[in-house]
Design a protein around this motif. Structure first.
Motif, PDB file in Angstrom:
ATOM      1  N   GLU A 182      26.581  13.565  -2.999  1.00 47.17           N
ATOM      2  CA  GLU A 182      27.508  14.617  -3.403  1.00 47.17           C
ATOM      3  C   GLU A 182      28.906  14.501  -2.803  1.00 47.17           C
ATOM      4  N   ASP A 183      29.127  13.596  -1.847  1.00 48.32           N
ATOM      5  CA  ASP A 183      30.467  13.472  -1.281  1.00 48.32           C
ATOM      6  C   ASP A 183      30.827  11.999  -1.108  1.00 48.32           C
ATOM      7  N   TYR A 184      31.973  11.751  -0.454  1.00 51.62           N
ATOM      8  CA  TYR A 184      32.460  10.386  -0.304  1.00 51.62           C
ATOM      9  C   TYR A 184      31.865   9.657   0.899  1.00 51.62           C
ATOM     10  N   THR A 185      31.291  10.387   1.856  1.00 48.12           N
ATOM     11  CA  THR A 185      31.051   9.867   3.203  1.00 48.12           C
ATOM     12  C   THR A 185      30.332   8.525   3.233  1.00 48.12           C
ATOM     13  N   HIS A 198      37.968  -7.772   3.000  1.00 47.23           N
ATOM     14  CA  HIS A 198      38.109  -8.813   1.979  1.00 47.23           C
ATOM     15  C   HIS A 198      39.253  -8.506   1.018  1.00 47.23           C
ATOM     16  N   GLY A 199      40.063  -7.509   1.367  1.00 43.53           N
ATOM     17  CA  GLY A 199      41.195  -7.154   0.524  1.00 43.53           C
ATOM     18  C   GLY A 199      40.812  -6.393  -0.727  1.00 43.53           C
ATOM     19  N   ILE A 200      39.636  -5.762  -0.726  1.00 44.02           N
ATOM     20  CA  ILE A 200      39.158  -5.022  -1.899  1.00 44.02           C
ATOM     21  C   ILE A 200      39.364  -3.524  -1.676  1.00 44.02           C
ATOM     22  N   ALA A 201      40.101  -2.900  -2.567  1.00 40.53           N
ATOM     23  CA  ALA A 201      40.287  -1.454  -2.542  1.00 40.53           C
ATOM     24  C   ALA A 201      39.158  -0.781  -3.315  1.00 40.53           C
ATOM     25  N   SER A 202      38.946   0.502  -3.064  1.00 34.46           N
ATOM     26  CA  SER A 202      37.849   1.240  -3.705  1.00 34.46           C
ATOM     27  C   SER A 202      38.344   2.572  -4.256  1.00 34.46           C
ATOM     28  N   LEU A 203      37.871   2.890  -5.435  1.00 34.54           N
ATOM     29  CA  LEU A 203      38.100   4.203  -6.045  1.00 34.54           C
ATOM     30  C   LEU A 203      36.736   4.871  -6.172  1.00 34.54           C
ATOM     31  N   ILE A 204      36.505   5.969  -5.422  1.00 41.51           N
ATOM     32  CA  ILE A 204      35.179   6.564  -5.283  1.00 41.51           C
ATOM     33  C   ILE A 204      35.124   7.878  -6.074  1.00 41.51           C
ATOM     34  N   MET A 205      34.114   8.011  -6.925  1.00 43.14           N
ATOM     35  CA  MET A 205      33.980   9.172  -7.795  1.00 43.14           C
ATOM     36  C   MET A 205      33.142  10.282  -7.145  1.00 43.14           C
ATOM     37  N   ILE A 206      33.509  11.524  -7.422  1.00 43.17           N
ATOM     38  CA  ILE A 206      32.606  12.665  -7.259  1.00 43.17           C
ATOM     39  C   ILE A 206      32.198  13.061  -8.671  1.00 43.17           C
ATOM     40  N   VAL A 207      30.926  12.958  -8.995  1.00 52.15           N
ATOM     41  CA  VAL A 207      30.491  13.098 -10.377  1.00 52.15           C
ATOM     42  C   VAL A 207      30.216  14.559 -10.725  1.00 52.15           C
ATOM     43  N   PRO A 208      30.196  14.896 -12.011  1.00 53.07           N
ATOM     44  CA  PRO A 208      29.953  16.286 -12.423  1.00 53.07           C
ATOM     45  C   PRO A 208      28.624  16.821 -11.894  1.00 53.07           C
ATOM     46  N   TYR A 209      28.605  18.107 -11.555  1.00 51.83           N
ATOM     47  CA  TYR A 209      27.429  18.834 -11.072  1.00 51.83           C
ATOM     48  C   TYR A 209      27.064  18.496  -9.626  1.00 51.83           C
ATOM     49  N   TYR A 210      27.852  17.658  -8.960  1.00 54.34           N
ATOM     50  CA  TYR A 210      27.583  17.300  -7.565  1.00 54.34           C
ATOM     51  C   TYR A 210      28.711  17.809  -6.669  1.00 54.34           C
ATOM     52  N   GLY A 211      28.350  18.214  -5.449  1.00 56.47           N
ATOM     53  CA  GLY A 211      29.345  18.609  -4.461  1.00 56.47           C
ATOM     54  C   GLY A 211      30.215  19.755  -4.938  1.00 56.47           C
ATOM     55  N   VAL A 212      31.532  19.565  -4.873  1.00 57.17           N
ATOM     56  CA  VAL A 212      32.473  20.614  -5.286  1.00 57.17           C
ATOM     57  C   VAL A 212      32.437  20.848  -6.786  1.00 57.17           C
ATOM     58  N   ARG A 213      31.695  20.035  -7.515  1.00 57.05           N
ATOM     59  CA  ARG A 213      31.610  20.185  -8.974  1.00 57.05           C
ATOM     60  C   ARG A 213      30.274  20.800  -9.432  1.00 57.05           C
TER      61      ARG A 213
END
Length: 305
Positions: A182-185, A198-213
């Motif tokens: 439910e969160d990014y941790t 390794h020089g890789i960036a990340s875009l992390i989702m909070i999905v619908p119905y989880y956590g603040v959603r």
């Protein structure tokens, strides 16, 4: 005295019986409010109508006209202070990054094998081993879900977290969520931060119905209805594709990928197919069908007798 020999099939049967026994005991001990689908099927007709529309659009042009109507998600970013003790946010534009094209031929011919323990990682990359150091940039953003008209209002705004190295970026990976994440941790600590080395960036989702959603009345990560579950999965796919489209426009020369674990792996696979983009797709322990919810070891999490 010697025990008679036990065949492989008998051992398999004995080990296999442990799963239903565990599921039955867990179901008996878990309260109803901490199980999936305690309000039944929900509005399945509405979900079927959406699913039919999506399939028709897919057959027509691979959802091209669907995306032309909705456009690219508009992400509103806030930079988070990544220094120790800092939790300050400042408004800013799209995060800047310095792209470094990976030399794939050099990597393929490199005979070194990377197999590092946590101690090895800290020794090799001391400036990247601690999330509180100056090695990373963290930005939080929100956008309106492409399926906002089908989701409850409280689920329609989608938060994401962008984790970037301060040095050159060689690629960006989109992370979906596993069941009950439910969160990014955990994804930031266990996946995004090690990838920085390794020089890789990340875009992390909070999905619908989880956590603040979570929707109103939902007291845990366990969804209230089957319809919610199907809407959640469809929304994850469209939000993931929307984010990949945003990344492609914002950072046109940077290689992109999508990954996830368990249910997140299944969603990553669907996002990879639905995006129709030349991306890397790395599903981990994903399933090919939601049938595993009723046949596998997690079946006890359903509020069905």
């Amino acid at each position: 005295f010697q025990f008679p020999p036990v065949s492989t099939s008998m051992w398999s049967a004995l080990l296999g019986s442990a799963d239903p026994a565990y599921a039955w005991a867990s179901w008996m001990l878990t309260p109803s409010e901490d199980r999936f689908f305690r309000q039944g099927y929900g509005d399945m007709d509405r979900v079927r109508a959406l699913r039919k529309q999506v399939l028709e659009e897919w057959k027509k042009d691979g959802l091209k006209s669907w995306w032309e109507q909705r456009g690219i998600p508009d992400l509103s970013f806030k930079a988070r202070n990544s220094q120790k003790g800092g939790d300050k946010e400042t408004q800013r534009d799209i995060p800047e990054l310095l792209f470094q094209a990976p030399n794939l031929q050099e990597e393929v011919t490199d005979q070194r094998v990377e197999h590092q323990t946590g101690a090895d990682f800290e020794q090799s990359y001391p400036e990247k081993a601690d999330a509180d150091h100056q090695n990373l940039q963290v930005y939080d953003a929100t956008f309106l879900s492409p399926l906002s008209e089908y989701l409850p209002v409280e689920c329609s705004i989608a938060p994401v977290r962008f984790v970037l190295p301060r040095g050159p970026v060689r690629g960006i990976v989109l992370h979906t969520a596993a069941t009950n994440t439910e969160d990014y941790t955990s994804r930031q600590k266990d996946l995004a931060e090690p990838l920085l080395a390794h020089g890789i960036a990340s875009l992390i989702m909070i999905v619908p119905y989880y956590g603040v959603r979570r929707r109103n009345g939902q007291t845990s990560s366990k969804l209230l209805t089957v319809a919610d579950y199907q809407l959640q999965s469809l929304a994850v796919i469209f939000e993931g594709v929307g984010l990949l489209r945003w990344l492609e426009v914002s950072y046109p020369s940077v290689p992109l990928g999508v990954t996830g674990i368990s249910w997140g792996g299944a969603m990553a696979s669907c996002i990879g197919v639905a995006s129709r983009m030349p991306i890397a797709c790395v599903p981990c322990l994903g399933s090919t069908s939601p049938a595993v919810m009723v046949t596998g070891v997690i079946s006890w999490q359903l509020d069905w007798p």
